[in-house]
Write an enzyme that holds these catalytic residues in place. Structure first.
Site, PDB file in Angstrom:
ATOM      1  N   GLU A 162    -157.554 -24.331  17.551  1.00  0.00           N
ATOM      2  CA  GLU A 162    -156.364 -23.630  17.035  1.00  0.00           C
ATOM      3  C   GLU A 162    -156.022 -22.439  17.912  1.00  0.00           C
ATOM      4  O   GLU A 162    -156.885 -21.914  18.618  1.00  0.00           O
ATOM      5  CB  GLU A 162    -156.655 -23.077  15.621  1.00  0.00           C
ATOM      6  CG  GLU A 162    -156.938 -24.142  14.610  1.00  0.00           C
ATOM      7  CD  GLU A 162    -157.468 -23.550  13.306  1.00  0.00           C
ATOM      8  OE1 GLU A 162    -157.472 -22.319  13.133  1.00  0.00           O
ATOM      9  OE2 GLU A 162    -157.900 -24.351  12.470  1.00  0.00           O
ATOM     10  N   LYS A 189    -155.543 -18.605  18.563  1.00  0.00           N
ATOM     11  CA  LYS A 189    -156.104 -17.402  17.954  1.00  0.00           C
ATOM     12  C   LYS A 189    -154.975 -16.368  17.876  1.00  0.00           C
ATOM     13  O   LYS A 189    -154.566 -15.789  18.890  1.00  0.00           O
ATOM     14  CB  LYS A 189    -157.267 -16.881  18.791  1.00  0.00           C
ATOM     15  CG  LYS A 189    -157.979 -15.715  18.173  1.00  0.00           C
ATOM     16  CD  LYS A 189    -159.305 -15.533  18.882  1.00  0.00           C
ATOM     17  CE  LYS A 189    -160.020 -14.242  18.599  1.00  0.00           C
ATOM     18  NZ  LYS A 189    -159.365 -13.185  17.937  1.00  0.00           N
ATOM     19  N   ASP A 244    -153.084 -13.060  17.306  1.00  0.00           N
ATOM     20  CA  ASP A 244    -153.503 -11.671  17.456  1.00  0.00           C
ATOM     21  C   ASP A 244    -152.805 -10.809  16.408  1.00  0.00           C
ATOM     22  O   ASP A 244    -151.780 -10.191  16.668  1.00  0.00           O
ATOM     23  CB  ASP A 244    -153.159 -11.192  18.870  1.00  0.00           C
ATOM     24  CG  ASP A 244    -153.869  -9.902  19.208  1.00  0.00           C
ATOM     25  OD1 ASP A 244    -154.736  -9.479  18.417  1.00  0.00           O
ATOM     26  OD2 ASP A 244    -153.552  -9.307  20.250  1.00  0.00           O
ATOM     27  N   TYR A 282    -155.552 -20.124   8.136  1.00  0.00           N
ATOM     28  CA  TYR A 282    -156.363 -21.041   8.931  1.00  0.00           C
ATOM     29  C   TYR A 282    -157.667 -21.483   8.288  1.00  0.00           C
ATOM     30  O   TYR A 282    -158.412 -22.227   8.887  1.00  0.00           O
ATOM     31  CB  TYR A 282    -156.642 -20.458  10.313  1.00  0.00           C
ATOM     32  CG  TYR A 282    -156.943 -18.965  10.338  1.00  0.00           C
ATOM     33  CD1 TYR A 282    -158.073 -18.455   9.731  1.00  0.00           C
ATOM     34  CD2 TYR A 282    -156.076 -18.088  10.990  1.00  0.00           C
ATOM     35  CE1 TYR A 282    -158.344 -17.100   9.764  1.00  0.00           C
ATOM     36  CE2 TYR A 282    -156.337 -16.731  11.022  1.00  0.00           C
ATOM     37  CZ  TYR A 282    -157.473 -16.239  10.405  1.00  0.00           C
ATOM     38  OH  TYR A 282    -157.734 -14.895  10.432  1.00  0.00           O
ATOM     39  N   LYS A 288    -161.478 -16.517  24.594  1.00  0.00           N
ATOM     40  CA  LYS A 288    -160.466 -15.463  24.765  1.00  0.00           C
ATOM     41  C   LYS A 288    -159.774 -15.618  26.116  1.00  0.00           C
ATOM     42  O   LYS A 288    -160.410 -15.879  27.129  1.00  0.00           O
ATOM     43  CB  LYS A 288    -161.138 -14.081  24.705  1.00  0.00           C
ATOM     44  CG  LYS A 288    -161.824 -13.796  23.382  1.00  0.00           C
ATOM     45  CD  LYS A 288    -160.894 -13.159  22.378  1.00  0.00           C
ATOM     46  CE  LYS A 288    -160.611 -11.736  22.696  1.00  0.00           C
ATOM     47  NZ  LYS A 288    -161.140 -10.753  21.801  1.00  0.00           N
ATOM     48  N   CYS A 296    -132.173  18.955  31.426  1.00  0.00           N
ATOM     49  CA  CYS A 296    -131.836  17.545  31.624  1.00  0.00           C
ATOM     50  C   CYS A 296    -131.769  17.241  33.124  1.00  0.00           C
ATOM     51  O   CYS A 296    -131.086  17.949  33.868  1.00  0.00           O
ATOM     52  CB  CYS A 296    -130.506  17.240  30.954  1.00  0.00           C
ATOM     53  SG  CYS A 296    -129.898  15.588  31.339  1.00  0.00           S
ATOM     54  N   CYS A 320    -127.745  16.482  33.874  1.00  0.00           N
ATOM     55  CA  CYS A 320    -126.653  17.456  33.721  1.00  0.00           C
ATOM     56  C   CYS A 320    -127.144  18.903  33.719  1.00  0.00           C
ATOM     57  O   CYS A 320    -126.346  19.821  33.572  1.00  0.00           O
ATOM     58  CB  CYS A 320    -125.885  17.166  32.430  1.00  0.00           C
ATOM     59  SG  CYS A 320    -126.848  17.568  30.953  1.00  0.00           S
ATOM     60  N   CYS A 330    -131.756  15.831  25.444  1.00  0.00           N
ATOM     61  CA  CYS A 330    -130.715  16.634  26.064  1.00  0.00           C
ATOM     62  C   CYS A 330    -129.595  16.755  25.038  1.00  0.00           C
ATOM     63  O   CYS A 330    -129.127  15.760  24.506  1.00  0.00           O
ATOM     64  CB  CYS A 330    -130.213  15.932  27.328  1.00  0.00           C
ATOM     65  SG  CYS A 330    -128.606  16.526  27.868  1.00  0.00           S
ATOM     66  N   CYS A 347    -123.048  15.216  28.783  1.00  0.00           N
ATOM     67  CA  CYS A 347    -124.011  14.750  29.798  1.00  0.00           C
ATOM     68  C   CYS A 347    -123.617  13.360  30.296  1.00  0.00           C
ATOM     69  O   CYS A 347    -123.418  12.435  29.512  1.00  0.00           O
ATOM     70  CB  CYS A 347    -125.407  14.724  29.188  1.00  0.00           C
ATOM     71  SG  CYS A 347    -126.635  13.921  30.228  1.00  0.00           S
TER      72      CYS A 347
HETATM   73  S1  IVH Z   1    -161.149 -18.461  11.687  1.00  0.00           S
HETATM   74  C1  IVH Z   1    -165.162 -16.123  10.462  1.00  0.00           C
HETATM   75  N1  IVH Z   1    -158.982 -19.046  13.012  1.00  0.00           N
HETATM   76  O1  IVH Z   1    -159.621 -13.642  14.921  1.00  0.00           O
HETATM   77  C2  IVH Z   1    -163.759 -15.796  10.711  1.00  0.00           C
HETATM   78  N2  IVH Z   1    -159.648 -16.768  12.918  1.00  0.00           N
HETATM   79  O2  IVH Z   1    -161.578 -12.187  16.507  1.00  0.00           O
HETATM   80  C3  IVH Z   1    -162.925 -16.996  10.423  1.00  0.00           C
HETATM   81  N3  IVH Z   1    -158.091 -15.223  14.033  1.00  0.00           N
HETATM   82  O3  IVH Z   1    -161.370 -12.245  12.221  1.00  0.00           O
HETATM   83  C4  IVH Z   1    -161.683 -16.901  11.112  1.00  0.00           C
HETATM   84  N4  IVH Z   1    -156.641 -16.753  14.651  1.00  0.00           N
HETATM   85  O4  IVH Z   1    -158.813 -12.510  12.025  1.00  0.00           O
HETATM   86  C5  IVH Z   1    -159.827 -18.076  12.628  1.00  0.00           C
HETATM   87  N5  IVH Z   1    -157.038 -19.719  14.076  1.00  0.00           N
HETATM   88  C6  IVH Z   1    -157.869 -18.748  13.702  1.00  0.00           C
HETATM   89  C7  IVH Z   1    -157.637 -17.393  14.010  1.00  0.00           C
HETATM   90  C8  IVH Z   1    -158.567 -16.424  13.607  1.00  0.00           C
HETATM   91  C9  IVH Z   1    -156.942 -15.468  14.642  1.00  0.00           C
HETATM   92  C10 IVH Z   1    -158.686 -13.881  13.897  1.00  0.00           C
HETATM   93  C11 IVH Z   1    -159.434 -13.620  12.615  1.00  0.00           C
HETATM   94  C12 IVH Z   1    -160.826 -13.227  13.035  1.00  0.00           C
HETATM   95  C13 IVH Z   1    -160.571 -12.737  14.423  1.00  0.00           C
HETATM   96  C14 IVH Z   1    -161.828 -12.726  15.249  1.00  0.00           C
END
Ligand code: IVH
Length: 674
Positions: A116, A118, A120, A232, A320, A414, A417, A432, A437
């Protein structure tokens, strides 16, 4: 108690829930905004007449009108762990070997993984009892988090009541779902622009903005941030037997939760690794931040067998992506003056490749920031793309200093001007305050001509710079007096571009009132507020005469915005400019007031536009379609009803022909909409 009202209320709620899901989760609305608002209004009216029938899961109860004084703490039923992570493919292979060793699986047998994105954002848990959303909390220390239920309810993708599609699954008595709340990049940009306008500190990236928005004590403000969520994992459930993670995702999707569409079942670790590298390249095409991939063993039996350490489950790992940073040198620091006079320090950099583009400038945000990071001219700095949008300076590489770096002093006047600068009301931004200006005038004109405003194609910064410096234009009303001869002798202008620009200026005189209001550059008034004002007042004159009280009575207009509007129109200079705009034939009334809100041929139909239309700007055409009850999307699919084709159409035309989508030339579109 009237049973008919009760039935009607329930019926409306379920229709609204259905359309919420279509719009916010599936991204495929079936009705226009106008029809949706109508349904919601009807429900609100019925609930007003029968307040005893209001329940917390009603779609009208998403935004509480009371701020809280603090968030109560909640204990998680099972701890919210974190994930082990790695940056290398070799370690992913080692993760696969380790699992096999621990679970006694033959080294040559494949383990299935679900891979999946990840996301942010901020980890959140949602608790449902008998299908109703009861509570939602942040991760906190993993054991206790903050109860942010009221703020989470403002996220339309989170169901307040669960549904079962296809009748395959039953609603469990208790279910806890975990996922990530995030802010789309576009929203992040808008919030930051607004914060800059107001002199507030900007968020460094979408994640911080999402965290900040979730921690606001007033859900009415959170609601305006347009947060989103992907779920998720099931954290806890009673009464359902499950076998695989993929099946979990299917079930929660069927219950109405937003599940990211890019989860993929991979037959072994090699396929999982390939999928990770595919997304390393593709991630910039998304409108949200993804900082890696998460690889999860698909079998729940295997997950249980492996268990967790005190920190993280053993059956998942995150891969990552390399952070998008680069080191380069600051050649110069320049100070930019914005349209409201805000002074922003900007670093001119030795060009460096970052996330696929060459970066030669980075924002330093404000002068406090320059001081705090001790950024000097000549310094080597780490730059990164915040939200992969605006490059910014992260830190100074102090080890690389030679001693010749120069401290950058905050300007006392400024830079354009020489007018006085100061900070009002403890704002972080220096401003300013000279109304004449030239730098501000240029930025205001640039904004006036921009896409969301009067949309004057060809009137960009380089031309505006010359027009103001040569004295052809002092304020934006002067644009409408420009003649071909004024333009043709400017640098970078030829005969064709000059006559095109004259033509574009002519065309823009007729723009709708909301565009004009937005274009005026009133402090705190962007396109959305401009639309609200245009709908309410119908003419610029009425808006100009409005009092603070009158403005504040409009839903969505608060005291700060109301005051900004009144201040703007009371200003002598503004009044002069507006008089000039009118004298030059610029439209100051709302168009289409008499146009029926719905049109049978358009309502509910899906449109895609390609190429350049003659009579309409892209956004005007979109607005017209929406106003008549249709939808506009950006790509052609089987669901598209019409492709509107202008000059120089793109590949969408081929796609539409291939799929047999009806093609409309501009005149045919005109006929359909009139
Ligand atoms: S599974 C045990 N799936 O990434 C934690 N986490 O760096 C189970 N996160 O704390 C999480 N996308 O907040 C899972 N597809 C994904 C995710 C995901 C983002 C976050 C989550 C976790 C953090 C860890």
């Amino acid at each position: 108690m009237s049973t008919t009202a009760k039935e009607k209320i329930e019926q409306l709620r379920s229709i609204i829930r259905y359309h919420d899901h279509k719009y916010y989760v599936e991204n495929h609305p079936e009705i226009s905004d106008y029809e949706y608002d109508h349904l919601l209004k009807e429900l609100q009216n019925l609930e007003k007449a029968h307040p005893e029938l209001i329940t917390p899961d009603s779609p009208t109860q998403r935004i509480a009108d009371q701020p809280v004084s603090q968030f109560p703490s909640v204990e998680h039923k099972t701890p919210m762990l974190s994930i082990d992570n790695t940056y290398s493919n070799e370690e992913l292979k080692e993760f696969d070997r380790r699992i096999k060793r621990m679970a006694d699986i033959d080294a040559n047998t494949d383990i299935e993984y679900v891979v999946e994105l990840k996301i942010d954002g901020i980890a959140i848990t949602l608790w449902y009892e008998n299908g109703l959303f009861v509570r939602g909390a942040t991760r906190g220390d993993g054991f206790h988090g903050d109860d942010v239920t009221a703020n989470l309810k403002t996220i339309r993708q989170i169901p307040l009541k669960l549904s079962v599609s296809g009748g395959v699954y039953k609603i469990p008595p208790i279910i806890e779902i975990r996922g990530e709340v995030y802010l789309p990049n576009k929203e992040f940009q808008l919030i930051n622009e607004e914060r800059e306008e107001k002199g507030e500190i900007q968020f460094a990236n979408p994640r911080n903005a999402a965290a900040g928005s979730l921690k606001l004590l007033d859900p009415r403000i959170t609601a305006k941030r347009h947060l989103k969520m992907f779920v998720y994992v099931i954290g806890y459930v009673e009464g359902i037997k499950l076998e695989s993670h993929l099946q979990c995702l299917d079930i929660i999707k069927a219950m109405g939760f937003p599940v990211n569409p890019h989860a993929k079942l991979c037959k072994n670790i090699d396929e999982a690794i390939r999928y990770c590298s595919e997304w390393d390249k593709r991630r910039r095409t998304l409108d949200y931040m993804v900082d890696g991939m998460v690889i999860k063993a698909n079998s729940l039996a295997l997950q249980e067998q492996l268990g967790s350490t005190s920190k993280a489950p053993r059956w998942m790992i995150s891969f990552k992506f390399q952070p998008e940073q680069a080191v380069t040198r600051i050649e110069k620091i320049v100070v930019q003056v914005g349209k409201t006079g805000t002074l922003t320090p900007v670093a001119n950099l030795t060009p460096v490749l970052l996330a696929g583009t060459t970066v030669s400038r980075a924002s330093l945000h404000n002068f406090d920031e320059v001081k705090r990071k001790d950024v000097r001219v000549g310094d080597h700095v780490v730059v990164q793309k915040a939200g992969e949008i605006i490059p910014q300076v992260v830190t100074v590489v102090k080890e690389k200093r030679s001693g010749s770096e120069k401290v950058f002093a905050e300007p006392l006047c400024c830079p354009v001007c020489n007018g006085p600068v100061s900070r009002e009301n403890e704002e972080v931004y220096l401003r300013c305050y000279n109304p004449l200006c030239k730098a501000q005038a240029k930025r205001r004109i640039q904004y006036f001509a921009s896409r969301d405003a009067m949309d004057i194609e060809g009137l960009g910064p380089a031309i505006i710079e010359q027009l103001v410096d040569k004295g052809f234009v002092e304020d934006y009303s002067d644009i409408f007096s420009l003649r071909y001869d004024d333009l043709v002798n400017l640098e970078r202008m030829g005969k064709k571009s000059s006559s095109n620009l004259i033509h574009a200026i002519e065309n823009s005189r007729g723009r709708d009132l909301d565009r004009l209001i937005c274009a005026l550059g009133i402090h705190n008034v962007g396109l959305h507020t401009a639309e609200v004002l245009s709908d309410h007042f119908d003419t610029l004159d009425k808006l100009a005469d409005a009092t603070v009280d009158e403005l504040e009575r409009i839903h969505e207009i608060g005291p700060v915005v109301a005051q900004s509007i009144v201040d703007f129109f009371q200003n002598e200079h503004t009044r002069e400019i507006i008089k000039k705009l009118k004298a030059k034939g610029v439209n100051t009334k709302r168009l289409m007031v008499g146009v029926p809100q719905k049109n049978k041929k358009i309502s509910g139909k899906s449109f895609v536009i390609t190429g350049k239309l003659e009579k309409y700007s892209r956004s005007d055409a979109e607005k017209l379609i929406k106003r008549l009850g249709g939808r506009v999307s950006s790509s052609v699919s089987k669901k598209t009803n019409y492709l509107v084709v202008g000059e120089d159409p793109g590949s969408k035309l081929d796609k539409a022909k291939e799929l047999g989508v009806e093609i409309l030339a501009e005149e045919a579109f005109d006929q359909l909409t009139s």
